[in-house]
Design a protein around this motif. Structure first.
Motif: not given
Length: 179
Positions: A29-31, A34-44, A55-65, A164-166
């Motif tokens: 997420e540091k790269y 608009n993404i504050a965190s990525i958590q792996v909630r399950e892997r099977a 995966l749980r994503f928490s976003g951040e950033g501008a929301i259109p007015s 993400f790919y970078d």
């Protein structure tokens, strides 16, 4: 409804690209803007050889007015289910929003194709927000907000996936240097 197709090039074989992009999600997420965190909630590990991630994503950033009366910053959170199929070099994915779950539908498939000395990553998806009304808001406002939000989310997804790919390219380069 928005259908979208994104393509990226990656400097490794399809198998290497698949492997480096379908593991170790936390910390990337540091790269990604608009993404504050990525958590792996399950892997099977599934019986058919695929690996399922939730995966749980928490976003951040501008929301259109126009969307701000409906979407608050704390609502920019979602779960992503990945079914990673190394044998067929694809990832089937779907998103589930934390809010308006019954109105938000996004899914698709990412394929990893041989491309000269590297890989062509091809993502095909569909986003559909089916909200036409929302108690306390004029229907016309909600419908206009949806018309703005769908392309906004698709554009953010394209930028974030590119980042993400970078990040995965940097990880692969670092791993190759250590080897």
């Amino acid at each position: 409804m928005r259908e979208f197709n994104f393509t990226w090039r990656f400097p490794a074989s399809p198998v290497e690209t698949f492997d480096v992009t379908t593991r170790d999600f936390e910390g990337l997420e540091k790269y990604i803007p608009n993404i504050a965190s990525i958590q792996v909630r399950e892997r099977a590990d599934m019986e058919d050889g695929r690996v399922r991630f939730l995966l749980r994503f928490s976003g951040e950033g501008a929301i259109p007015s126009i969307a701000r009366p409906v979407i608050r910053p704390d609502m920019v959170r979602w779960d992503e289910e990945l079914l990673c199929d190394r044998r067929n070099l694809n990832v089937a994915w779907s998103l589930r929003s934390s809010y308006f779950t019954e109105h938000f539908h996004c899914r698709g498939v990412t394929h990893f194709h041989e491309n000269g000395n590297g890989t062509r990553i091809e993502l095909n998806g569909r986003l559909n927000i089916t909200m036409n009304s929302l108690p306390g808001f004029p229907d016309a406002l909600v419908q206009r907000a949806v018309m703005v939000i769908e392309p906004f989310l698709v554009k953010i997804a394209e930028v974030n996936l590119g980042k993400f790919y970078d990040a995965c390219r940097r990880r692969l380069r670092d791993e190759q240097r250590r080897a």
